[in-house]
Design a protein around this motif. Structure first.
Motif, PDB file in Angstrom:
ATOM      1  N   UNK A   1      56.106  56.637  48.163  1.00  0.00           N
ATOM      2  CA  UNK A   1      56.667  57.013  49.687  1.00  0.00           C
ATOM      3  C   UNK A   1      55.585  56.876  50.609  1.00  0.00           C
ATOM      4  N   UNK A   2      54.422  57.412  50.422  1.00  0.00           N
ATOM      5  CA  UNK A   2      53.511  57.193  51.450  1.00  0.00           C
ATOM      6  C   UNK A   2      52.006  56.642  50.511  1.00  0.00           C
ATOM      7  N   UNK A   3      51.169  56.129  51.775  1.00  0.00           N
ATOM      8  CA  UNK A   3      50.118  55.517  51.280  1.00  0.00           C
ATOM      9  C   UNK A   3      49.143  56.700  50.466  1.00  0.00           C
ATOM     10  N   UNK A   4      48.457  56.111  49.288  1.00  0.00           N
ATOM     11  CA  UNK A   4      47.612  56.712  48.457  1.00  0.00           C
ATOM     12  C   UNK A   4      45.993  56.371  48.738  1.00  0.00           C
ATOM     13  N   UNK A   5      45.967  55.429  49.626  1.00  0.00           N
ATOM     14  CA  UNK A   5      44.723  54.801  50.197  1.00  0.00           C
ATOM     15  C   UNK A   5      44.026  53.830  48.886  1.00  0.00           C
ATOM     16  N   UNK A   6      45.282  53.305  48.225  1.00  0.00           N
ATOM     17  CA  UNK A   6      44.705  52.499  46.948  1.00  0.00           C
ATOM     18  C   UNK A   6      45.422  51.190  47.128  1.00  0.00           C
ATOM     19  N   UNK A   7      45.470  50.497  48.299  1.00  0.00           N
ATOM     20  CA  UNK A   7      46.129  49.465  48.511  1.00  0.00           C
ATOM     21  C   UNK A   7      45.836  48.093  47.517  1.00  0.00           C
ATOM     22  N   UNK A   8      44.458  47.857  47.440  1.00  0.00           N
ATOM     23  CA  UNK A   8      44.129  46.573  46.671  1.00  0.00           C
ATOM     24  C   UNK A   8      44.245  47.115  45.350  1.00  0.00           C
ATOM     25  N   UNK A   9      44.117  48.376  44.718  1.00  0.00           N
ATOM     26  CA  UNK A   9      44.379  48.676  43.364  1.00  0.00           C
ATOM     27  C   UNK A   9      45.890  48.419  43.114  1.00  0.00           C
ATOM     28  N   UNK A  10      46.551  48.744  43.942  1.00  0.00           N
ATOM     29  CA  UNK A  10      48.032  48.540  43.435  1.00  0.00           C
ATOM     30  C   UNK A  10      48.332  47.092  43.466  1.00  0.00           C
ATOM     31  N   UNK A  11      47.663  46.315  44.484  1.00  0.00           N
ATOM     32  CA  UNK A  11      47.909  44.816  44.630  1.00  0.00           C
ATOM     33  C   UNK A  11      47.536  44.219  43.366  1.00  0.00           C
ATOM     34  N   UNK A  12      46.238  44.579  43.159  1.00  0.00           N
ATOM     35  CA  UNK A  12      45.556  43.954  41.832  1.00  0.00           C
ATOM     36  C   UNK A  12      46.658  44.118  40.472  1.00  0.00           C
ATOM     37  N   UNK A  13      46.930  45.452  40.368  1.00  0.00           N
ATOM     38  CA  UNK A  13      47.836  45.816  39.243  1.00  0.00           C
ATOM     39  C   UNK A  13      49.083  44.745  39.122  1.00  0.00           C
ATOM     40  N   UNK A  14      49.821  44.754  40.320  1.00  0.00           N
ATOM     41  CA  UNK A  14      50.825  43.801  40.495  1.00  0.00           C
ATOM     42  C   UNK A  14      50.569  42.339  40.250  1.00  0.00           C
ATOM     43  N   UNK A  15      49.502  41.830  40.772  1.00  0.00           N
ATOM     44  CA  UNK A  15      49.276  40.523  40.543  1.00  0.00           C
ATOM     45  C   UNK A  15      48.946  40.098  38.883  1.00  0.00           C
ATOM     46  N   UNK A  16      48.216  41.073  38.337  1.00  0.00           N
ATOM     47  CA  UNK A  16      47.992  40.975  36.895  1.00  0.00           C
ATOM     48  C   UNK A  16      49.349  41.048  36.107  1.00  0.00           C
ATOM     49  N   UNK A  17      50.390  42.251  36.438  1.00  0.00           N
ATOM     50  CA  UNK A  17      51.279  42.443  35.720  1.00  0.00           C
ATOM     51  C   UNK A  17      52.521  41.309  35.481  1.00  0.00           C
ATOM     52  N   UNK A  18      52.300  40.511  36.890  1.00  0.00           N
ATOM     53  CA  UNK A  18      53.212  39.415  37.024  1.00  0.00           C
ATOM     54  C   UNK A  18      52.647  38.204  36.459  1.00  0.00           C
ATOM     55  N   UNK A  19      51.293  38.083  36.111  1.00  0.00           N
ATOM     56  CA  UNK A  19      50.627  36.909  35.346  1.00  0.00           C
ATOM     57  C   UNK A  19      50.050  35.991  36.792  1.00  0.00           C
ATOM     58  N   UNK A  20      50.062  36.439  38.047  1.00  0.00           N
ATOM     59  CA  UNK A  20      49.491  35.569  38.932  1.00  0.00           C
ATOM     60  C   UNK A  20      47.882  35.298  38.957  1.00  0.00           C
ATOM     61  N   UNK A  21      47.390  36.469  38.347  1.00  0.00           N
ATOM     62  CA  UNK A  21      46.098  36.178  38.065  1.00  0.00           C
ATOM     63  C   UNK A  21      45.704  36.609  36.665  1.00  0.00           C
ATOM     64  N   UNK A  22      44.705  35.823  35.807  1.00  0.00           N
ATOM     65  CA  UNK A  22      44.645  35.889  34.645  1.00  0.00           C
ATOM     66  C   UNK A  22      43.618  37.162  34.135  1.00  0.00           C
ATOM     67  N   UNK A  23      42.882  37.901  35.071  1.00  0.00           N
ATOM     68  CA  UNK A  23      41.857  38.929  34.530  1.00  0.00           C
ATOM     69  C   UNK A  23      42.162  39.806  35.976  1.00  0.00           C
ATOM     70  N   UNK A  24      41.611  41.135  35.563  1.00  0.00           N
ATOM     71  CA  UNK A  24      41.710  41.992  36.694  1.00  0.00           C
ATOM     72  C   UNK A  24      40.531  41.814  37.739  1.00  0.00           C
ATOM     73  N   UNK A  25      40.935  41.427  38.979  1.00  0.00           N
ATOM     74  CA  UNK A  25      39.972  41.207  39.816  1.00  0.00           C
ATOM     75  C   UNK A  25      38.773  42.467  39.991  1.00  0.00           C
ATOM     76  N   UNK A  26      37.529  42.108  40.447  1.00  0.00           N
ATOM     77  CA  UNK A  26      36.481  43.080  40.388  1.00  0.00           C
ATOM     78  C   UNK A  26      36.143  43.435  41.580  1.00  0.00           C
ATOM     79  N   UNK A  27      36.618  43.049  42.873  1.00  0.00           N
ATOM     80  CA  UNK A  27      35.875  43.590  44.275  1.00  0.00           C
ATOM     81  C   UNK A  27      36.621  44.860  44.411  1.00  0.00           C
ATOM     82  N   UNK A  28      35.784  45.801  44.920  1.00  0.00           N
ATOM     83  CA  UNK A  28      36.284  47.085  45.229  1.00  0.00           C
ATOM     84  C   UNK A  28      37.156  47.227  46.566  1.00  0.00           C
ATOM     85  N   UNK A  29      36.877  46.434  47.439  1.00  0.00           N
ATOM     86  CA  UNK A  29      37.310  46.781  49.095  1.00  0.00           C
ATOM     87  C   UNK A  29      38.433  45.730  49.387  1.00  0.00           C
ATOM     88  N   UNK A  30      39.454  46.191  49.997  1.00  0.00           N
ATOM     89  CA  UNK A  30      40.539  45.185  50.383  1.00  0.00           C
ATOM     90  C   UNK A  30      40.214  44.015  51.197  1.00  0.00           C
TER      91      UNK A  30
END
Length: 186
Positions: A85-114
């Motif tokens: 419902x509210x931001x947890x200040x982990x936007x890039x982490x959540x987007x990485x997880x969604x891209x990986x779960x959907x198969x849009x990327x083949x490995x977990x991205x390594x960068x730390x900052x959005x």
């Protein structure tokens, strides 16, 4: 009893007369501007706003681009399901997880900052920068990256009716848009 009825009518007529005077004293439209003294001591003026916009600003729904990889739309759906419902200040982490779960990327991205997301998506995962300047014009599934001069950043995925990262919102991020990225079908 007669005195009571007469007193009632007298007080009622006085009350109605007072209401009429109040209605007559209602503000009228004037063409004169509002004059004030600013912080520097200069006398300035501004027009008086008489009417406000009553309707809510509604942004159009995002379009589906058939050229984009359908896994990006699936990533948007996954991110919506996992959003808070509210931001947890982990936007890039959540987007990485969604891209990986959907198969849009083949490995977990390594960068730390959005703010670094776009460089890694183009370099390692086949994403391309789209010529989009308005976040509301981005297609469904596109990854939007925002940034500031101070180094802060935000990343989110465009959904049909808004934007999603670690939270879902109908409105765009307040940061300036840096770039929009998407992956095309092969």
């Amino acid at each position: 009893m007669c005195r009571l009825i007469v007193a009632f009518f007298v007080s009622a007529s006085a009350f109605l007369g007072a209401l009429r005077d109040v209605a007559a004293a209602a503000p009228t439209d004037s063409e004169s501007p509002f004059v004030y003294q600013d912080g520097a001591g200069n006398v300035t003026s501004a027009p008086i706003v008489r009417r406000n916009w009553l309707g809510r600003i509604v942004h159009p729904l995002a379009h589906v681009d058939a050229r984009l990889d359908p896994r990006l739309m699936h990533a948007a759906t996954i991110a919506e399901e996992r959003a808070n419902a509210r931001s947890r200040l982990r936007c890039w982490h959540y987007v990485k997880e969604a891209l990986l779960a959907a198969g849009a990327v083949n490995s977990y991205p390594k960068t730390a900052y959005a703010i670094e997301a776009g460089q890694e998506l183009t370099r390692n995962y086949g994403f391309r920068r789209l010529p989009v300047r308005d976040p509301y014009a981005a297609p469904v599934g596109a990854v939007l990256i925002y940034g500031t001069r101070e180094g802060g950043g935000h990343v989110e995925i465009r959904t049909r009716d808004g934007f999603v990262s670690d939270y879902h919102s109908k409105d765009r991020c307040a940061y300036p848009l840096v770039a929009v990225y998407a992956k095309f079908s092969s």
